[in-house]
Design a protein around this motif. Structure first.
Motif, PDB file in Angstrom:
ATOM      1  N   LEU A 174       0.837  -1.193   0.000  1.00 28.46           N
ATOM      2  CA  LEU A 174       0.000   0.000   0.000  1.00 28.46           C
ATOM      3  C   LEU A 174       0.875   1.247   0.000  1.00 28.46           C
ATOM      4  CD1 LEU A 174      -2.719  -1.055   2.601  1.00 28.46           C
ATOM      5  CD2 LEU A 174      -2.898  -1.074   0.110  1.00 28.46           C
ATOM      6  N   PRO A 175       0.421   2.319  -0.605  1.00 32.99           N
ATOM      7  CA  PRO A 175       1.202   3.564  -0.591  1.00 32.99           C
ATOM      8  C   PRO A 175       1.204   4.174   0.798  1.00 32.99           C
ATOM      9  CG  PRO A 175      -0.928   3.925  -1.620  1.00 32.99           C
ATOM     10  CD  PRO A 175      -0.821   2.448  -1.389  1.00 32.99           C
ATOM     11  N   PRO A 176       2.108   5.094   1.077  1.00 33.94           N
ATOM     12  CA  PRO A 176       2.127   5.751   2.389  1.00 33.94           C
ATOM     13  C   PRO A 176       0.808   6.468   2.661  1.00 33.94           C
ATOM     14  CG  PRO A 176       4.157   6.192   1.188  1.00 33.94           C
ATOM     15  CD  PRO A 176       3.229   5.533   0.217  1.00 33.94           C
ATOM     16  N   PRO A 177       0.329   6.431   3.896  1.00 33.58           N
ATOM     17  CA  PRO A 177      -0.941   7.117   4.206  1.00 33.58           C
ATOM     18  C   PRO A 177      -0.905   8.608   3.919  1.00 33.58           C
ATOM     19  CG  PRO A 177      -0.333   5.604   5.977  1.00 33.58           C
ATOM     20  CD  PRO A 177       0.841   5.677   5.053  1.00 33.58           C
ATOM     21  N   SER A 178       0.270   9.220   3.999  1.00 36.85           N
ATOM     22  CA  SER A 178       0.343  10.662   3.763  1.00 36.85           C
ATOM     23  C   SER A 178       0.011  11.038   2.328  1.00 36.85           C
ATOM     24  CB  SER A 178       1.746  11.172   4.113  1.00 36.85           C
ATOM     25  OG  SER A 178       2.729  10.513   3.328  1.00 36.85           O
ATOM     26  N   LEU A 179       0.073  10.071   1.396  1.00 36.42           N
ATOM     27  CA  LEU A 179      -0.218  10.366  -0.003  1.00 36.42           C
ATOM     28  C   LEU A 179      -1.685  10.167  -0.357  1.00 36.42           C
ATOM     29  CD1 LEU A 179       2.881   8.745  -1.770  1.00 36.42           C
ATOM     30  CD2 LEU A 179       2.566  11.114  -1.053  1.00 36.42           C
ATOM     31  N   PRO A 182      -5.701  13.287   3.449  1.00 37.00           N
ATOM     32  CA  PRO A 182      -7.126  13.094   3.754  1.00 37.00           C
ATOM     33  C   PRO A 182      -8.035  12.966   2.540  1.00 37.00           C
ATOM     34  CG  PRO A 182      -6.589  15.402   3.943  1.00 37.00           C
ATOM     35  CD  PRO A 182      -5.316  14.714   3.563  1.00 37.00           C
ATOM     36  N   TRP A 183      -7.479  12.671   1.369  1.00 35.01           N
ATOM     37  CA  TRP A 183      -8.331  12.562   0.183  1.00 35.01           C
ATOM     38  C   TRP A 183      -9.376  11.468   0.349  1.00 35.01           C
ATOM     39  CZ3 TRP A 183      -8.964   8.632  -3.511  1.00 35.01           C
ATOM     40  CH2 TRP A 183      -9.672   8.999  -4.663  1.00 35.01           C
ATOM     41  N   MET A 199      -7.800  19.945   6.473  1.00 37.44           N
ATOM     42  CA  MET A 199      -6.820  20.741   5.750  1.00 37.44           C
ATOM     43  C   MET A 199      -6.003  21.618   6.681  1.00 37.44           C
ATOM     44  SD  MET A 199      -7.246  19.561   2.830  1.00 37.44           S
ATOM     45  CE  MET A 199      -6.049  20.608   2.042  1.00 37.44           C
ATOM     46  N   GLY A 200      -6.613  22.121   7.752  1.00 40.57           N
ATOM     47  CA  GLY A 200      -5.873  22.964   8.673  1.00 40.57           C
ATOM     48  C   GLY A 200      -5.472  24.270   8.020  1.00 40.57           C
ATOM     49  N   ARG A 201      -4.173  24.527   7.990  1.00 36.81           N
ATOM     50  CA  ARG A 201      -3.652  25.776   7.438  1.00 36.81           C
ATOM     51  C   ARG A 201      -3.234  25.657   5.977  1.00 36.81           C
ATOM     52  NH1 ARG A 201       0.263  27.900  12.399  1.00 36.81           N
ATOM     53  NH2 ARG A 201      -1.361  27.960  14.010  1.00 36.81           N
ATOM     54  N   ARG A 202      -3.522  24.533   5.353  1.00 36.41           N
ATOM     55  CA  ARG A 202      -3.164  24.397   3.944  1.00 36.41           C
ATOM     56  C   ARG A 202      -4.071  25.275   3.091  1.00 36.41           C
ATOM     57  NH1 ARG A 202      -2.971  17.792   4.026  1.00 36.41           N
ATOM     58  NH2 ARG A 202      -1.217  17.571   5.456  1.00 36.41           N
TER      59      ARG A 202
END
Length: 483
Positions: A174-179, A182-183, A199-202
Motif C-alpha cells: 500500500l502507498p504511504p498514508p500521507s499520499l 485526507p483525500w 486541511m488545517g492551514r493548507r
C-alpha cells in the motif's frame, strides 16, 4: 641544626641578598612538618645568633627566594604575538578526557554475527509518487483483446486473467498514508467543516493521489445477493444514473465524519482498473462502455484543473459465473443459488455475524439470560417463559412478579413485563419506594429462576384476604415491688 646546614644557608644568603625569608619547620609526631618561625636575616652573623637559640632537635630549613622581576618593555618591542584567550570552541573532542569506567553490574550481550541479507542502513524515503506507484497486470493492457468505439476503448479478459490480476494486486504494498489521506476521508469543496478539520492551514486542497491503481469488480446487473465475486460492487455505487455516464460526487457536501466508510468503494473505483462481469455478455459490454466514458470525463476534468492522473481502463470478463465456481471457487463469495461459500472474507457479512454473536442472549445467573429483545413470535422468543424489557417508559412492578411466583402451580402462559432502563431513575431522586421496588424485583427474579416461593408471612404482613395477622402474645413478666 647541623653545621653543614648552616653553611648551605649562608651561601644562599650571600647569593640572594637580604630580601629573602627563611622558614624553619619543626617535625610533628605524625611525621609531618609544621612551620616553627620565619626570620628575615640581615647577614650571616644574624643567622648564627638565631640558630644558637633553637633546640637541639632536628629541624628542616627552607628558604623562599623571590623571582627577579624583568625590566618593563614597550609593546613595540614584543616580537612574539600574544596568545589569544580560550573560547568554548577550544573545549571539544580534541581535548583528551578520561574514558568512563564500565559498569560491571550491567551484563554485556553480544549482538552476534550479522546476517548476510541484513541491510546496514534503512531504505530511503520515497521522494515522489512515481516511486510508490502501484503496479498492475492490467496496465499497460497488453495481451488483452481491445475493442474500440470512437475515442473509447474496452478490453476483454477471461476468468483466469481476472484471477491473476486480483492475486497480483493483493500482493502489492500500500502507498504511504500521507499520499492518500485526507483525500480518502472526503473533502468536498463546499463542506467547510470537513475542510477546516482535515486541511488545517493548507491553502490548496489535496489533489487526487496518482499513486493508486487498484482492481475493482463490478457486477453488471447490480444484484449482489447472488453470484457475487470477491469485493464486487454494483454500478450505482459509483456511477450516476441517467443518459450521460459519469461518476458520482462521493464526498459529502455537508456534515462531518472522520471515517466515511460509505464513500470508500466509490473513491477506490475512481482510481482503479474496472472489470465488469456477469452472465449476460451484452449487458456487460453496455455497462463497460458507460464506465469507460465516465473514466474519460473524469480524466478530462482533472487535466483541466492542472492535475495529473494515471490512465485507468475498463475490462469485460467474457467468462460466466459458473467458470469461476469451477476453476476459481476461492473468488466466489456468494454462489448462483444465493448461498455464502465461506471461502471469501466479506467484511460486511463478518461484521453482522460478529455483532450477532456479541448481542446473543447470555446466561448471567441461574436461568437468567441477558440480551436483546427477540423478534416477536420467533423461535428464540419461545425459549423464555418470562421476558422483562428495559425501556425509558418502563415502571417498577414487583407485584406482578410476586403474582407469577405465587401461581407456579397453575398453568401460566408466557409473560411480558417492563423495567426502567439504566439512567431513567437518577440516584439523587431515589425514594424509599423506588429503592424497595428494585430490591423486590431482584428478589422475585431470584425465586422464579430457582423455583422457590417464600411464605407469605415472611414476605408481607397482609394475607390474600387483606387481613394482617395478630402479633404473638408475650408472656407477662413478673412485677417487682419497690423495697
Amino acid at each position: 641544626m647541623t653545621r653543614r646546614a648552616l653553611d648551605c644557608i649562608r651561601r644562599l644568603l650571600r647569593a640572594s641578598g637580604t630580601s629573602s625569608y627563611i622558614t624553619l619547620l619543626y617535625p610533628a609526631p605524625q611525621s609531618s612538618y609544621s612551620p616553627l618561625s620565619s626570620i628575615k636575616p640581615n647577614s650571616a652573623d644574624h643567622l648564627d645568633q638565631y640558630a644558637r637559640r633553637l633546640p637541639p632537635s632536628p629541624i628542616m630549613a627552607t628558604m623562599a627566594l623571590p623571582r627577579p622581576i624583568p625590566p618593563h618593555s614597550a609593546a613595540s618591542d614584543m616580537t612574539s604575538p600574544i596568545t589569544p584567550p580560550h573560547t568554548l570552541q577550544d573545549v571539544g573532542p580534541s581535548q583528551s578526557c578520561a574514558a568512563p569506567l564500565p559498569n560491571k553490574h550491567i551484563p554485556v550481550c553480544p549482538t552476534g554475527p550479522s546476517k548476510a541479507n541484513d541491510i546496514d542502513t534503512p531504505p530511503a524515503s520515497p521522494k515522489s509518487t512515481d516511486e510508490v506507484q502501484q503496479n498492475s497486470l492490467l496496465y499497460p493492457p497488453e495481451g488483452y483483446v481491445r475493442v474500440d468505439a470512437g475515442h473509447l476503448s474496452i478490453y476483454d479478459a477471461s476468468a483466469s486473467q481476472v484471477a491473476q490480476a486480483l492475486d497480483f494486486a493483493a500482493r502489492q504494498p500500500l502507498p504511504p498514508p500521507s499520499l492518500v489521506f485526507p483525500w480518502l476521508h472526503g473533502l468536498h469543496p463546499n463542506n467547510q467543516m470537513q475542510q477546516a478539520f482535515f486541511m488545517g492551514r493548507r491553502r490548496s486542497p489535496r489533489k487526487t493521489p496518482s499513486c493508486l491503481r487498484g482492481v475493482t469488480l463490478v457486477k453488471a446487473d447490480g444484484d449482489l445477493s447472488v453470484g457475487r465475486l470477491k469485493g464486487a460492487i454494483a454500478p450505482d455505487e459509483f456511477m450516476c444514473p441517467g443518459s450521460t455516464p459519469g461518476f458520482i460526487e462521493a464526498d459529502p457536501a455537508d456534515g462531518f465524519s472522520v471515517r466515511n466508510f460509505q464513500i470508500q468503494p466509490a473513491k477506490v473505483a475512481f482510481t482503479s482498473d474496472i472489470i465488469v462481469y456477469g452472465d449476460d455478455l451484452a449487458q456487460n459490454r453496455s455497462v463497460a462502455w458507460d464506465i469507460a466514458s465516465a473514466q474519460a470525463r473524469w480524466r478530462e476534468l482533472h487535466v483541466a484543473q492542472g492535475a495529473t492522473v494515471p490512465e485507468y481502463n475498463t475490462f469485460v470478463c467474457t467468462s460466466t459465473l459458473r467458470d469461476f465456481e469451477e476453476d476459481h471457487d476461492d473468488l466466489v463469495s456468494i454462489d448462483a443459488a444465493g448461498n455464502s461459500t465461506g471461502k471469501v472474507l466479506d467484511f460486511v457479512h463478518q461484521e453482522r455475524r460478529e455483532m450477532w454473536d456479541m448481542t446473543e442472549a447470555s446466561e448471567i445467573s441461574r436461568n437468567v439470560f441477558m440480551g436483546p429483545t427477540p423478534e416477536p413470535g420467533s423461535a428464540e422468543e419461545q425459549e423464555f417463559d418470562l421476558l422483562i424489557e428495559c425501556s425509558d417508559l418502563g415502571r417498577l412492578n414487583p407485584a406482578a412478579l410476586q403474582l407469577i411466583a405465587e401461581s407456579l402451580d397453575d398453568a401460566v402462559t408466557q409473560s411480558f413485563l417492563d423495567f426502567p432502563s439504566s439512567g431513567s431513575i437518577l440516584p439523587p431522586t431515589w425514594s424509599h419506594e423506588e429503592a424497595d421496588g428494585i430490591l423486590k424485583t431482584c428478589r422475585w427474579m431470584y425465586h422464579l429462576s430457582h423455583g422457590t416461593c417464600p411464605k407469605m408471612d415472611a414476605v408481607s404482613g397482609v394475607d390474600r384476604d387483606g387481613d394482617s395477622p395478630m402479633p404473638p402474645e408475650r408472656a407477662a413478666s413478673p412485677l417487682h415491688s419497690r423495697p
